[in-house]
Design a protein around this motif. Structure first.
Motif, PDB file in Angstrom:
ATOM      1  N   ALA A   1      -5.131  12.738 -12.897  1.00 44.21           N
ATOM      2  CA  ALA A   1      -5.931  12.977 -11.696  1.00 44.21           C
ATOM      3  C   ALA A   1      -5.307  12.456 -10.409  1.00 44.21           C
ATOM      4  CB  ALA A   1      -7.313  12.340 -11.878  1.00 44.21           C
ATOM      5  N   ALA A   2      -4.057  11.997 -10.464  1.00 44.06           N
ATOM      6  CA  ALA A   2      -3.455  11.406  -9.265  1.00 44.06           C
ATOM      7  C   ALA A   2      -3.414  12.407  -8.108  1.00 44.06           C
ATOM      8  CB  ALA A   2      -2.052  10.894  -9.578  1.00 44.06           C
ATOM      9  N   GLY A   3      -3.386  13.693  -8.429  1.00 47.23           N
ATOM     10  CA  GLY A   3      -3.371  14.726  -7.389  1.00 47.23           C
ATOM     11  C   GLY A   3      -4.622  14.705  -6.525  1.00 47.23           C
ATOM     12  N   GLN A   4      -5.685  14.084  -7.030  1.00 44.76           N
ATOM     13  CA  GLN A   4      -6.933  14.024  -6.258  1.00 44.76           C
ATOM     14  C   GLN A   4      -6.940  12.862  -5.265  1.00 44.76           C
ATOM     15  OE1 GLN A   4     -10.180  13.754  -8.972  1.00 44.76           O
ATOM     16  NE2 GLN A   4      -9.592  15.590 -10.087  1.00 44.76           N
ATOM     17  N   TYR A   5      -5.969  11.966  -5.390  1.00 45.42           N
ATOM     18  CA  TYR A   5      -5.964  10.804  -4.496  1.00 45.42           C
ATOM     19  C   TYR A   5      -5.658  11.252  -3.066  1.00 45.42           C
ATOM     20  CZ  TYR A   5      -4.677   6.604  -2.064  1.00 45.42           C
ATOM     21  OH  TYR A   5      -4.618   5.605  -1.125  1.00 45.42           O
ATOM     22  N   ASP A   6      -6.455  10.768  -2.123  1.00 44.35           N
ATOM     23  CA  ASP A   6      -6.266  11.104  -0.716  1.00 44.35           C
ATOM     24  C   ASP A   6      -6.117   9.787   0.052  1.00 44.35           C
ATOM     25  OD1 ASP A   6      -6.498  11.761   1.944  1.00 44.35           O
ATOM     26  OD2 ASP A   6      -8.189  13.129   1.684  1.00 44.35           O
ATOM     27  N   ALA A   7      -4.905   9.525   0.508  1.00 50.05           N
ATOM     28  CA  ALA A   7      -4.619   8.236   1.150  1.00 50.05           C
ATOM     29  C   ALA A   7      -5.405   8.049   2.443  1.00 50.05           C
ATOM     30  CB  ALA A   7      -3.119   8.115   1.415  1.00 50.05           C
ATOM     31  N   SER A   8      -5.901   9.137   3.020  1.00 50.44           N
ATOM     32  CA  SER A   8      -6.659   8.998   4.268  1.00 50.44           C
ATOM     33  C   SER A   8      -8.093   8.548   4.002  1.00 50.44           C
ATOM     34  CB  SER A   8      -6.666  10.319   5.039  1.00 50.44           C
ATOM     35  OG  SER A   8      -7.458  11.267   4.353  1.00 50.44           O
ATOM     36  N   ARG A   9      -8.497   8.575   2.744  1.00 45.41           N
ATOM     37  CA  ARG A   9      -9.896   8.250   2.422  1.00 45.41           C
ATOM     38  C   ARG A   9     -10.061   6.920   1.713  1.00 45.41           C
ATOM     39  NH1 ARG A   9     -12.589  13.477   2.932  1.00 45.41           N
ATOM     40  NH2 ARG A   9     -14.503  12.557   2.149  1.00 45.41           N
ATOM     41  N   ALA A  10      -9.033   6.421   1.070  1.00 49.98           N
ATOM     42  CA  ALA A  10      -9.174   5.146   0.345  1.00 49.98           C
ATOM     43  C   ALA A  10      -7.814   4.499   0.178  1.00 49.98           C
ATOM     44  CB  ALA A  10      -9.798   5.380  -1.033  1.00 49.98           C
ATOM     45  N   ARG A  11      -7.797   3.169   0.223  1.00 50.25           N
ATOM     46  CA  ARG A  11      -6.559   2.462  -0.102  1.00 50.25           C
ATOM     47  C   ARG A  11      -6.311   2.626  -1.598  1.00 50.25           C
ATOM     48  NH1 ARG A  11      -7.194  -3.474   1.492  1.00 50.25           N
ATOM     49  NH2 ARG A  11      -9.298  -3.077   0.772  1.00 50.25           N
ATOM     50  N   VAL A  43     -21.846  10.814   5.155  1.00 50.93           N
ATOM     51  CA  VAL A  43     -22.304   9.998   4.024  1.00 50.93           C
ATOM     52  C   VAL A  43     -21.136   9.706   3.083  1.00 50.93           C
ATOM     53  CG1 VAL A  43     -23.864   9.939   2.038  1.00 50.93           C
ATOM     54  CG2 VAL A  43     -24.670  10.814   4.221  1.00 50.93           C
ATOM     55  N   GLN A  44     -20.258  10.692   2.896  1.00 50.24           N
ATOM     56  CA  GLN A  44     -19.068  10.454   2.060  1.00 50.24           C
ATOM     57  C   GLN A  44     -18.222   9.331   2.651  1.00 50.24           C
ATOM     58  OE1 GLN A  44     -17.188  14.331   1.784  1.00 50.24           O
ATOM     59  NE2 GLN A  44     -19.026  15.216   0.865  1.00 50.24           N
ATOM     60  N   ARG A  45     -18.077   9.349   3.985  1.00 52.74           N
ATOM     61  CA  ARG A  45     -17.308   8.286   4.655  1.00 52.74           C
ATOM     62  C   ARG A  45     -17.990   6.931   4.474  1.00 52.74           C
ATOM     63  NH1 ARG A  45     -12.075   9.230   5.612  1.00 52.74           N
ATOM     64  NH2 ARG A  45     -11.802  11.354   6.331  1.00 52.74           N
ATOM     65  N   ASP A  46     -19.328   6.928   4.578  1.00 50.99           N
ATOM     66  CA  ASP A  46     -20.069   5.670   4.378  1.00 50.99           C
ATOM     67  C   ASP A  46     -19.771   5.089   2.996  1.00 50.99           C
ATOM     68  OD1 ASP A  46     -21.241   5.724   6.844  1.00 50.99           O
ATOM     69  OD2 ASP A  46     -23.143   6.583   6.154  1.00 50.99           O
ATOM     70  N   VAL A  47     -19.810   5.946   1.984  1.00 48.14           N
ATOM     71  CA  VAL A  47     -19.575   5.471   0.609  1.00 48.14           C
ATOM     72  C   VAL A  47     -18.145   4.954   0.476  1.00 48.14           C
ATOM     73  CG1 VAL A  47     -19.400   6.187  -1.813  1.00 48.14           C
ATOM     74  CG2 VAL A  47     -21.355   6.915  -0.440  1.00 48.14           C
ATOM     75  N   GLU A  48     -17.200   5.689   1.072  1.00 47.96           N
ATOM     76  CA  GLU A  48     -15.797   5.232   1.006  1.00 47.96           C
ATOM     77  C   GLU A  48     -15.632   3.861   1.672  1.00 47.96           C
ATOM     78  OE1 GLU A  48     -13.932   8.562   2.850  1.00 47.96           O
ATOM     79  OE2 GLU A  48     -14.286   9.845   1.096  1.00 47.96           O
ATOM     80  N   ARG A  49     -16.293   3.689   2.814  1.00 51.10           N
ATOM     81  CA  ARG A  49     -16.208   2.387   3.500  1.00 51.10           C
ATOM     82  C   ARG A  49     -16.805   1.278   2.642  1.00 51.10           C
ATOM     83  NH1 ARG A  49     -16.701   4.779   8.478  1.00 51.10           N
ATOM     84  NH2 ARG A  49     -18.940   5.037   8.211  1.00 51.10           N
ATOM     85  N   ASN A  61       0.832  -1.208   0.000  1.00 51.66           N
ATOM     86  CA  ASN A  61       0.000   0.000   0.000  1.00 51.66           C
ATOM     87  C   ASN A  61       0.858   1.246   0.000  1.00 51.66           C
ATOM     88  OD1 ASN A  61      -2.625  -0.805  -0.179  1.00 51.66           O
ATOM     89  ND2 ASN A  61      -2.985  -0.847   2.029  1.00 51.66           N
ATOM     90  N   ASP A  62       1.870   1.259   0.887  1.00 49.00           N
ATOM     91  CA  ASP A  62       2.730   2.437   0.997  1.00 49.00           C
ATOM     92  C   ASP A  62       3.431   2.723  -0.330  1.00 49.00           C
ATOM     93  OD1 ASP A  62       1.974   2.558   3.583  1.00 49.00           O
ATOM     94  OD2 ASP A  62       3.830   1.753   4.424  1.00 49.00           O
ATOM     95  N   ALA A  63       3.895   1.649  -0.973  1.00 51.32           N
ATOM     96  CA  ALA A  63       4.583   1.846  -2.257  1.00 51.32           C
ATOM     97  C   ALA A  63       3.623   2.426  -3.288  1.00 51.32           C
ATOM     98  CB  ALA A  63       5.150   0.509  -2.748  1.00 51.32           C
ATOM     99  N   LEU A  64       2.402   1.909  -3.315  1.00 53.23           N
ATOM    100  CA  LEU A  64       1.435   2.412  -4.303  1.00 53.23           C
ATOM    101  C   LEU A  64       1.072   3.875  -4.038  1.00 53.23           C
ATOM    102  CD1 LEU A  64      -1.005  -0.647  -4.714  1.00 53.23           C
ATOM    103  CD2 LEU A  64       0.932   0.003  -6.144  1.00 53.23           C
ATOM    104  N   VAL A  65       0.971   4.214  -2.754  1.00 49.52           N
ATOM    105  CA  VAL A  65       0.700   5.620  -2.412  1.00 49.52           C
ATOM    106  C   VAL A  65       1.833   6.502  -2.933  1.00 49.52           C
ATOM    107  CG1 VAL A  65       0.494   7.267  -0.506  1.00 49.52           C
ATOM    108  CG2 VAL A  65      -0.734   5.089  -0.399  1.00 49.52           C
TER     109      VAL A  65
END
Lengths: 184, 236
Positions: free
Chosen positions: A63-73, B43-49, A6-10
């Motif tokens: 669009a990679a700038g939109q990636y937020d590691a705190s929100r999705a793997r 709700v955004q968090r729910d969708v992400e989960r 995961n860290d490498a992909l981030v």
């Protein structure tokens, strides 16, 4: 192991956001076989899957700038993007807004049996949370996930009442969530 | 909307987030959910989960390596392809003055071609039958279009490849020109097509030299596809 991957992909995604060509190259090497398998499962047509795979990485680069590691793997973000591009591709092939089975079956390319790929791609062991679903629930969720079908499309395709299909989906999702939540 | 689609009930709202992530909601349900999604962090968090949960369907697939031609197309389209040796300026260091002048001339000639680059909002990769990239078509919101030949397969003797814009409103196809076998060409999308062109099909046909005289007498279709928006707004 999973965390270091995961860290490498981030890192690669952050590199892409900085327009680092080597990061895109590494990201492609690390993820393209997974995303290509996903596209083949959704599109069932090699040439279309290859076209969409190109689109996926062109969009990642933009669009990679939109990636937020705190929100999705990273793989979830990439998989969601890949799925959206593939389902968008399927919908754009439809001649109208009516999502009937006949139209999907008649889509150019998808009925190309010669290039059809083997759908028996499941790795040997089913994920333990998918094994918790009953057959109807799993089939309904898989069809919706990989083919972009709404409740009504599912009811038509599975030849079941709408209420039954909605119940399969909702209960299947609940079981999946319960199981996945225990794993985290 | 079905009776259990009630976004004011936390339990049902969370279930709706799962169905939204799965993609099974009707258009009306989706629109109602998205209006909530746009303002609610919960709700955004729910969708992400839910997306994390559903990714388990992808994880069960056995990876399959794509053919090498796919990467070639990506590298060309993103401008990350490894440059040929004669474009790496470092190599010219230490050469004689004559050789350097020659190198400069070559570089300038190439730069003139590169100056034709433009800001791209949409891209369409025209693949050869073996999936290697033939041409890359970039377009901007303002209707500027640039067609670059990468390594197109030669058409049948005495034939050319013509690019068409097929609008969905029933208008006759609009020719965007004969695809170049090398180099690049610029095309301006006419104003009346500006709103529709990003969602229109692009078609490449095989024609006699000079192209098809009208959109009604087109030759056989070699390739059909659509632009991909390179901006992030449609991504997730």
């Amino acid at each position: 192991m999973q965390d270091s991957r995961n860290d490498a992909l981030v890192e690669y995604l952050l590199g892409c956001a900085r327009q680092d060509a080597q990061a895109l190259d590494r990201l492609y090497r690390a993820t393209s076989a997974h995303l290509y398998a996903q596209l083949l499962r959704i599109l069932r047509h090699e040439a279309s899957a290859q076209d969409c795979l190109q689109q996926v990485y062109i969009r990642i680069w933009a669009a990679a700038g939109q990636y937020d590691a705190s929100r999705a793997r990273p793989m979830t973000w990439l998989g969601t993007m890949t799925r959206n591009i593939a389902i968008d591709w399927i919908r754009r092939q439809r001649p109208s807004e009516h999502d009937s089975d006949e139209l999907i079956a008649a889509m150019p390319g998808l009925s190309d049996i010669e290039a059809d790929v083997d759908l028996a791609q499941h790795s040997g062991e089913l994920h333990q949370c998918l094994a918790e679903l009953n057959e109807d629930q799993r089939r309904a969720l898989e069809l919706a996930y990989f083919e972009g079908l709404t409740h009504q499309d599912l009811a038509n395709q599975l030849d079941q009442p709408l209420g039954t299909v909605k119940s399969w989906v909702r209960r299947g999702l609940e079981r999946l969530k319960t199981c996945m939540s225990h794993l985290i | 909307m079905h009776e259990s689609f009630d976004l004011s009930d936390p339990h049902l709202r969370e279930a709706a987030a799962g169905e939204y992530a799965l993609g099974t909601l009707t258009r009306d349900e989706r629109a109602a959910f998205e209006s909530l999604l746009s303002v609610s962090h919960d709700v955004q968090r729910d969708v992400e989960r839910w997306r994390e949960h559903l990714n388990v369907f992808n994880e069960q697939l056995t990876p399959i390596a794509p053919p090498a031609s796919v990467w070639k197309g990506i590298a060309e389209a993103t401008g990350t392809a490894r440059q040929p040796w004669w474009r790496r300026l470092g190599l010219w260091q230490g050469m004689t003055a004559t050789a350097f002048s020659l190198a400069l001339a070559v570089t300038l000639t190439f730069s003139l071609g590169q100056n034709e680059s433009m800001e791209s909002d949409y891209v369409f990769v025209v693949s050869n039958p073996d999936s290697s990239p033939g041409w890359i078509v970039n377009a901007s919101h303002s209707g500027e279009m640039m067609v670059q030949a990468v390594s197109p397969n030669a058409p049948a003797p005495g034939k050319v490849c013509e690019l068409w814009l097929m609008t969905k409103d029933g208008e006759k196809p609009m020719s965007l020109g004969i695809l170049p076998h090398s180099g690049s060409m610029k095309v301006e999308v006419p104003k009346e097509y500006l709103a529709a062109f990003p969602d229109s099909d692009l078609v490449i046909t095989l024609e006699n030299p000079g192209g098809a005289p009208s959109g009604k007498q087109m030759g056989p279709t070699l390739k059909k596809g659509q632009f991909t928006a390179v901006e992030g707004r449609h991504i997730l």
